[in-house]
Design a protein around this motif. Structure first.
Motif, PDB file in Angstrom:
ATOM      1  N   PRO A   1      16.545  -0.964 -25.423  1.00 27.95           N
ATOM      2  CA  PRO A   1      15.685  -0.112 -24.376  1.00 27.95           C
ATOM      3  C   PRO A   1      15.976   1.488 -24.438  1.00 27.95           C
ATOM      4  O   PRO A   1      15.079   2.229 -23.854  1.00 27.95           O
ATOM      5  CB  PRO A   1      16.568  -0.499 -23.233  1.00 27.95           C
ATOM      6  N   LEU A   2      17.126   1.851 -25.276  1.00 31.62           N
ATOM      7  CA  LEU A   2      17.104   3.229 -25.438  1.00 31.62           C
ATOM      8  C   LEU A   2      15.630   3.923 -26.122  1.00 31.62           C
ATOM      9  O   LEU A   2      15.116   5.192 -25.761  1.00 31.62           O
ATOM     10  CB  LEU A   2      18.119   3.646 -26.385  1.00 31.62           C
ATOM     11  N   HIS A   3      15.129   2.933 -27.112  1.00 26.39           N
ATOM     12  CA  HIS A   3      13.667   3.688 -27.622  1.00 26.39           C
ATOM     13  C   HIS A   3      12.561   2.798 -26.964  1.00 26.39           C
ATOM     14  O   HIS A   3      11.990   1.964 -27.304  1.00 26.39           O
ATOM     15  CB  HIS A   3      13.842   3.213 -29.038  1.00 26.39           C
ATOM     16  N   ALA A   4      12.280   3.467 -25.771  1.00 29.74           N
ATOM     17  CA  ALA A   4      11.301   2.693 -25.010  1.00 29.74           C
ATOM     18  C   ALA A   4       9.863   2.624 -25.723  1.00 29.74           C
ATOM     19  O   ALA A   4       8.999   1.826 -25.623  1.00 29.74           O
ATOM     20  CB  ALA A   4      11.175   3.411 -23.591  1.00 29.74           C
ATOM     21  N   ASP A   5       9.643   3.947 -26.409  1.00 28.69           N
ATOM     22  CA  ASP A   5       8.396   3.633 -27.137  1.00 28.69           C
ATOM     23  C   ASP A   5       8.298   2.838 -28.307  1.00 28.69           C
ATOM     24  O   ASP A   5       7.018   2.496 -28.703  1.00 28.69           O
ATOM     25  CB  ASP A   5       8.168   5.174 -27.883  1.00 28.69           C
ATOM     26  N   ILE A   6       9.390   2.456 -28.915  1.00 28.29           N
ATOM     27  CA  ILE A   6       9.416   1.545 -30.113  1.00 28.29           C
ATOM     28  C   ILE A   6       9.387  -0.100 -29.297  1.00 28.29           C
ATOM     29  O   ILE A   6       8.881  -0.907 -29.701  1.00 28.29           O
ATOM     30  CB  ILE A   6      10.457   1.633 -30.922  1.00 28.29           C
ATOM     31  N   PHE A   7      10.287  -0.285 -28.145  1.00 26.07           N
ATOM     32  CA  PHE A   7      10.295  -1.500 -27.645  1.00 26.07           C
ATOM     33  C   PHE A   7       9.883  -1.370 -26.279  1.00 26.07           C
ATOM     34  O   PHE A   7      10.638  -1.531 -25.220  1.00 26.07           O
ATOM     35  CB  PHE A   7      11.772  -1.994 -27.615  1.00 26.07           C
ATOM     36  N   PRO A   8       8.593  -1.201 -25.956  1.00 24.36           N
ATOM     37  CA  PRO A   8       7.916  -1.165 -24.423  1.00 24.36           C
ATOM     38  C   PRO A   8       8.292  -2.493 -23.586  1.00 24.36           C
ATOM     39  O   PRO A   8       8.342  -2.515 -22.492  1.00 24.36           O
ATOM     40  CB  PRO A   8       6.439  -0.913 -24.909  1.00 24.36           C
ATOM     41  N   GLY A   9       8.321  -3.639 -24.225  1.00 24.46           N
ATOM     42  CA  GLY A   9       8.561  -4.935 -23.541  1.00 24.46           C
ATOM     43  C   GLY A   9       9.839  -4.856 -22.943  1.00 24.46           C
ATOM     44  O   GLY A   9      10.169  -5.359 -21.841  1.00 24.46           O
ATOM     45  N   ALA A  10      10.880  -4.314 -23.638  1.00 24.16           N
ATOM     46  CA  ALA A  10      12.253  -4.419 -23.112  1.00 24.16           C
ATOM     47  C   ALA A  10      12.431  -3.415 -22.023  1.00 24.16           C
ATOM     48  O   ALA A  10      12.814  -3.596 -20.893  1.00 24.16           O
ATOM     49  CB  ALA A  10      13.327  -3.911 -24.108  1.00 24.16           C
ATOM     50  N   ARG A  11      11.594  -2.166 -21.915  1.00 28.34           N
ATOM     51  CA  ARG A  11      11.841  -1.255 -20.900  1.00 28.34           C
ATOM     52  C   ARG A  11      10.942  -1.906 -19.794  1.00 28.34           C
ATOM     53  O   ARG A  11      11.269  -1.613 -18.488  1.00 28.34           O
ATOM     54  CB  ARG A  11      10.819  -0.175 -21.362  1.00 28.34           C
ATOM     55  N   LYS A  12       9.771  -2.594 -20.019  1.00 36.50           N
ATOM     56  CA  LYS A  12       9.002  -3.182 -18.973  1.00 36.50           C
ATOM     57  C   LYS A  12      10.129  -4.339 -18.001  1.00 36.50           C
ATOM     58  O   LYS A  12       9.718  -4.116 -16.767  1.00 36.50           O
ATOM     59  CB  LYS A  12       7.776  -3.830 -19.315  1.00 36.50           C
ATOM     60  N   MET A  13      10.606  -5.104 -18.869  1.00 34.58           N
ATOM     61  CA  MET A  13      11.431  -5.976 -18.217  1.00 34.58           C
ATOM     62  C   MET A  13      12.506  -5.413 -17.302  1.00 34.58           C
ATOM     63  O   MET A  13      12.850  -5.884 -16.141  1.00 34.58           O
ATOM     64  CB  MET A  13      12.007  -6.969 -19.168  1.00 34.58           C
ATOM     65  N   GLU A  14      13.258  -4.357 -18.035  1.00 32.72           N
ATOM     66  CA  GLU A  14      14.048  -3.803 -17.293  1.00 32.72           C
ATOM     67  C   GLU A  14      13.785  -3.067 -15.885  1.00 32.72           C
ATOM     68  O   GLU A  14      14.358  -3.330 -14.816  1.00 32.72           O
ATOM     69  CB  GLU A  14      14.883  -2.586 -18.007  1.00 32.72           C
TER      70      GLU A  14
END
Length: 553
Positions: free
Chosen positions: A162-175
């Motif tokens: 999740p530190l890299h929200a641009d690479i893993f947008p799904g994890a950021r959205k879930m969080e």
């Protein structure tokens, strides 16, 4: 009236002039400064009498431990404790087929080999936690399809960060969704905000950090947190890390709730946080959050509600048919709340949510380094990189249960807890510790040694939690224990244990009960701390065996 007051002031002025007329001006000024400083010192001493007494005791014990005979005796006792801890720890983990690994294998193992060894050590514990006889050690695991869902979700997001929200947008959205769903449970609105953390300790540390910064903005250089001594020890950890001061107040000896009068007396100009527990861990008691909130409003101090233990239980109690006093953002004065998703939320360890009533508070918990050569470094919580897999399984846990699933779980857990309360109340040798309303039930005894009861229950396959000051036992109920016969089985084994104690009154306390019994008799608590650190050190040891090569496994 005014004439009389003026005459009094004039009379006092003439008296002062007569008394100090023989002194030089510099003497009068110097004396005034000295008296003022002395008054401030005495005032500070008055408000810190308990701290002064504790510092004095620590100094006396520290000096005594420097005396050679005493130092040698303590060293011998600590060394004996280390050997006993190691013996028990390595005996529990002993398995001739799976010796400790101490070096990397020269060649990587095959997938089958990794799984074989992992499977062998998985069941190494002496307690079958799926039976439900353990206190709070596991909150889920009986539903195989649910476990399979979590495993699948973790696999899908195991490499996400999740530190890299641009690479893993799904994890950021879930969080973000986990935080917002949790805020809604605690009656927060659009202005409320929060962050996902890796556990309750981190959530509490974040809240303390935010309030430390809040105090600094107001000129507080020695920020203080006021808690009841029953509050979670993670506050002590946070204060130690953040350079803050903890002021602990007593609990009501009958209700085990935080003493509000003692809390108000402890407030000083340096107080930056008042804490209430919902519930506290030792006895499962919910503090009077509304009254603590009023204290916060009266003195302009933020109030934190530690709902880590009750996070995904208390918000569902009303829907489950159990009334409960307000503990959430509906309470005026509450500025932050911590709630663990990895407890009653049934998400795997570790995840928790820290929530704030206003974005300004969350803003204060952030860590930012703007002038690092590697770029602008900013994180919302302590870790930089974080496991996206844990975010995904937490998200999946919340969605798979839904409001109705958590409500049904709360209904079963609280019903079982209250049945246990009723059954224990009918056992003459035992007494409840307060009136717990949620999932923890604590009890003690004034007729038998409660530590012996705990030891004998261990022999019957139970793993109850020992509490101290005063000594007692508690059971933390989860979905694993929310069965129709659990409360009856626990009560029956308690009765059998008490009957056994009557027949063997000379039974010595052993195991963990001996540890707690000994700790209560040692006035120098730093020695207990040393013994605890020995345990933590042994945790990372690999035993007394000769160096074992990975190829031998």
């Amino acid at each position: 009236m005014m004439d009389a007051l003026w005459d009094f002031v004039s009379h006092m002025e003439r008296d002062f002039e007569r008394i100090f007329s023989s002194y030089e001006k510099w003497q009068v000024i110097g004396g005034t400064v000295i008296v003022t400083l002395l008054a401030l010192f005495l005032k500070d001493l008055f408000y810190n009498l308990n701290d002064v007494w504790e510092d004095l005791k620590s100094w006396v014990f520290r000096m005594a431990r420097k005396i050679p005979p005493i130092r040698n005796y303590i060293s011998d006792q600590l060394d004996a404790s280390r050997k006993e801890i190691e013996k028990g720890m390595f005996e529990d983990a002993a398995d001739d087929d799976v010796p400790y690994l101490k070096v990397l294998p020269s060649e990587g193992w095959s997938k089958e080999e990794v799984i074989r060894v992992a499977s062998n050590v998985l069941g190494g514990g002496k307690y079958d936690w799926k039976e439900g006889k353990i206190s709070g050690g596991a909150f889920a695991g009986s539903d195989e399809s649910y476990s399979a869902l979590l495993v699948d979700m973790f696999g899908r997001y195991s490499l996400a960060n999740p530190l890299h929200a641009d690479i893993f947008p799904g994890a950021r959205k879930m969080e973000a969704e986990i935080v917002r769903m949790t805020i809604s449970l605690f009656k927060g609105g659009p202005e409320h905000c929060g962050c996902l953390t890796l556990g309750g300790s981190e959530s509490l540390l974040m809240a303390c950090k935010a309030m430390r910064e809040w105090g600094r903005e107001k000129g507080v250089r020695t920020p203080e947190i006021i808690i009841c001594y029953t509050a979670h020890s993670a506050f002590d950890k946070a204060a130690s890390i953040l350079g803050m001061k903890i002021r602990k107040v007593r609990a009501d000896p009958r209700t085990f709730k935080a003493d509000l009068q003692a809390m108000e007396r402890a407030i000083t100009k340096n107080t930056v946080m008042l804490v209430g527990s919902a519930p506290q861990f030792p006895h499962g008691i919910i503090d009077d959050i509304e009254a603590i909130g009023q204290l916060g409003l009266k003195y302009g101090i933020p109030v934190h509600v530690d709902c880590c233990m009750g996070g995904y239980l208390l918000p569902f109690m009303e829907a489950a048919g159990y009334s409960i006093a307000p503990f959430d953002f509906r309470v005026p004065g509450v500025t932050s709340i911590s709630a663990d998703t990895h407890k009653y939320g049934n998400a795997p360890k570790g995840s928790s949510v820290i929530m704030y009533s206003r974005p300004e508070y969350r803003h204060l918990q952030y860590f930012v380094t703007p002038d690092w050569p590697g770029g602008i470094y900013a994180t919302p919580t302590i870790p930089g990189s974080r496991p996206g897999g844990l975010v995904a399984v937490c998200w999946a846990a919340l969605l798979s249960h839904g409001f109705s699933g958590y409500t049904e779980a709360a209904r079963n857990i609280v019903r079982t807890a209250r049945t246990i309360k009723s059954l224990i109340s009918d056992i003459p040798e035992l007494q409840l510790m307060g009136d717990p309303q949620a999932g923890i039930v604590a009890f003690t005894s004034d007729k038998v040694n409660i530590l012996k009861v705990g030891d004998l229950m261990n022999q019957r396959g139970w793993h109850l939690t020992y509490v101290q000051y005063p000594p007692g036992l508690h059971i933390c109920l989860t979905s694993l224990q929310a069965t129709h016969d659990f409360a009856k089985n626990l009560a029956n084994d308690l009765k059998k244990t008490l009957a056994e104690l009557q027949q063997t009154s000379d039974l010595a306390v052993s195991g963990i009960g001996k540890v707690y019994g000994t700790a209560a008799t040692i006035p120098d608590k730093s020695l207990i701390g040393e013994a605890a650190k020995i345990f933590l050190t042994c945790y990372y040891d690999t035993g007394f065996k000769e160096e074992t090569s990975s190829k031998d496994i």
